[in-house]
Design an enzyme around this catalytic site. Structure first.
Site, short mmCIF file in Angstrom:
data_model
loop_
_atom_site.label_atom_id
_atom_site.label_comp_id
_atom_site.label_asym_id
_atom_site.label_seq_id
_atom_site.Cartn_x
_atom_site.Cartn_y
_atom_site.Cartn_z
N THR A 72 0.85 -1.21 0.00
CA THR A 72 0.00 0.00 0.00
C THR A 72 0.88 1.25 0.00
O THR A 72 0.70 2.16 -0.81
CB THR A 72 -0.92 0.01 1.23
N SER A 190 5.11 -6.84 -1.01
CA SER A 190 4.60 -6.92 0.35
C SER A 190 5.04 -8.26 0.94
O SER A 190 4.85 -9.30 0.30
CB SER A 190 3.08 -6.84 0.32
N ALA A 191 5.57 -8.25 2.16
CA ALA A 191 6.12 -9.48 2.73
C ALA A 191 5.06 -10.52 3.08
O ALA A 191 5.30 -11.72 2.97
CB ALA A 191 6.93 -9.15 3.99
N CYS A 315 -9.18 -6.84 1.25
CA CYS A 315 -8.96 -5.45 1.65
C CYS A 315 -10.26 -4.67 1.57
O CYS A 315 -10.44 -3.70 2.28
CB CYS A 315 -7.94 -4.79 0.72
N1 PMP Z 1 -1.58 -4.71 -3.95
C1 PMP Z 1 -2.13 -5.91 -4.08
C2 PMP Z 1 -2.27 -6.51 -5.44
C3 PMP Z 1 -2.58 -6.59 -2.95
O1 PMP Z 1 -3.15 -7.79 -3.09
C4 PMP Z 1 -2.43 -6.01 -1.68
C5 PMP Z 1 -2.91 -6.71 -0.42
N2 PMP Z 1 -4.29 -6.92 -0.40
C6 PMP Z 1 -1.83 -4.76 -1.60
C7 PMP Z 1 -1.42 -4.13 -2.76
C8 PMP Z 1 -1.63 -4.07 -0.29
O2 PMP Z 1 -0.57 -4.69 0.38
P1 PMP Z 1 -0.26 -4.38 1.92
O3 PMP Z 1 -1.31 -5.11 2.68
O4 PMP Z 1 1.08 -4.93 2.13
O5 PMP Z 1 -0.29 -2.92 2.10
#
Ligand code: PMP
Length: 375
Positions: A72, A190-191, A315
């Site tokens: 994000t 993202s880890a 999300c």
């Molecule tokens: N981009 C994609 C394609 C994702 O699947 C996600 C997680 N849902 C994110 C961004 C956001 O990642 P993070 O939870 O590490 O912020």
């Protein structure tokens, strides 16, 4: 009671034991990576190692890697650096991209969920030329792989100075990533999608790309992201990247499990719609809609039977909006409202998917009389 089965890896994957162990070790160490003494140097060494591990997974140089709090933040950093400029994004991006680019031109997708290069070329030909393009490498809801390199080559014929960003959060450890062959100037990771901890990720920035600076303060991360580094999480992310790279062949082989499950589900319920089935997808994701049965009803029944899945993107679950990805692929709001996502990973056994099938079958047979009345 049998053990619950977690089938929501695209939302977050369980942390691998070796990664948890490493985090505990690093949490037991003292040291600010900016300090010059031995403790500080040890912390710096942990971060340098992780940078190299992430570079190795992505075909990048270690000095491209800026650690962030996740994809994000990485996506926000890039998109906001170009605010006020012309941006093109695919119609299926994660909200961490779309929310930062309210005026962007959307690149349409086909019914299979792949960016439609022909339709996009018409937009480019009309003279609408971007300064930045953002196309995810793998979609989080369908698992569909996007032709980022092809798209980059296409746009560069019209706008040679364009910058390319790809959100590779769902691609790492699932398909090989080579940042130079993707023509990517920026790449987000993202880890926690690959067995690492939540709250840590990276933005890779190729040399020559316009700079992105999100957090101001100290000089950490090449002055791009101020603040004392989360050494334990970064070290864990590095190991997650290394293990994900080593496990990639095993991961890809599990496409056979996915195909077998999809085959059984569709044989039982021919009306079941599986998205992206006819195109290249990562091995672990099934996006499917059972028309006439709201996703919440399906999720609750499966949850009671011990299976954790999600409707659309995790999300955005909690809000009842239908998936923008499925709508962009041509699904009606009603159909998208009946869609579930099953995603599995490193700790899933084939038996988990067999048990899922049996539970889904029991659910389907229970509701089938109602569906037949609706028809
Ligand atoms: N981009 C994609 C394609 C994702 O699947 C996600 C997680 N849902 C994110 C961004 C956001 O990642 P993070 O939870 O590490 O912020």
């Amino acid at each position: 009671m049998t053990k619950p089965v977690y089938l929501d890896y695209n939302a977050t994957a369980p942390v691998k034991p070796a990664i948890r162990d490493l985090m505990m070790v690093v949490l037991g160490e003292i040291g600010n990576a900016s300090s010059l003494h031995g403790h500080g140097r040890k912390a710096r060494g942990r971060i340098d190692r992780a940078r190299a591990q992430i570079a190795a997974l992505t075909g990048a140089q270690a000095n491209y890697v800026v650690f962030t709090a996740g994809a994000t933040e990485s996506n926000n950093a890039v998109l906001r650096a170009f605010s006020g400029q012309n941006i093109h994004i695919s119609a299926i991006e994660h909200p961490s991209v779309t929310e930062c680019a309210p005026d962007a031109t959307y690149i349409p997708v086909t019914k299979d969920g792949v960016i439609d290069l022909q339709a996009w070329e018409d937009i480019l030909k009309s003279g609408n030329l971007p300064a930045l393009v953002s196309i995810m490498l793998v979609n989080n809801e369908t698992g569909v792989i996007q032709p980022v390199a092809k798209a980059a080559r296409l746009v560069k014929t019209y706008a040679p100075d364009v910058y390319i960003h790809t959100d590779a959060a769902q691609a790492a450890g699932r398909i090989a990533i080579d940042m130079p062959s993707l023509y990517a100037d920026y790449l987000s990771l993202s880890a926690h999608k690959t067995g690492g901890p939540q709250g840590v990720g990276a933005l890779l920035i190729a040399p020559g790309a316009q700079d992105c600076k999100l957090i101001y303060g100290g000089g950490q991360e090449q002055r791009r992201r101020a603040g004392t580094e989360n050494v334990a999480a970064i070290a864990a992310f590095g190991l997650a990247a290394e293990l994900a790279g080593a496990d990639m062949t095993d991961f890809a082989a599990k496409a056979a499990w996915r195909d077998a499950l999809e085959g059984r589900l569709c044989a039982l319920a021919p009306e079941l719609k599986i998205y992206g089935r006819d195109t290249a997808r990562v091995a672990n994701t099934i996006a499917m809609a059972l028309p006439g049965v709201p996703a919440q009803t399906q999720l609750m029944a499966l949850d009671l039977a011990g299976f954790s899945l999600s409707s659309g993107a995790a999300c955005s679950s909690g809000t009842v909006r239908p998936s923008a990805t499925l709508i962009a692929m041509g699904a009606s709001e009603d159909e998208a409202g009946c869609a579930l996502r099953l995603s599995f990973g490193w700790d899933t056994a084939q038996d988990d998917l067999d048990r899922f099938f049996e539970s889904w079958k029991a659910f389907y047979e229970r509701i089938r009389p109602d569906l037949q009345k609706q028809a």
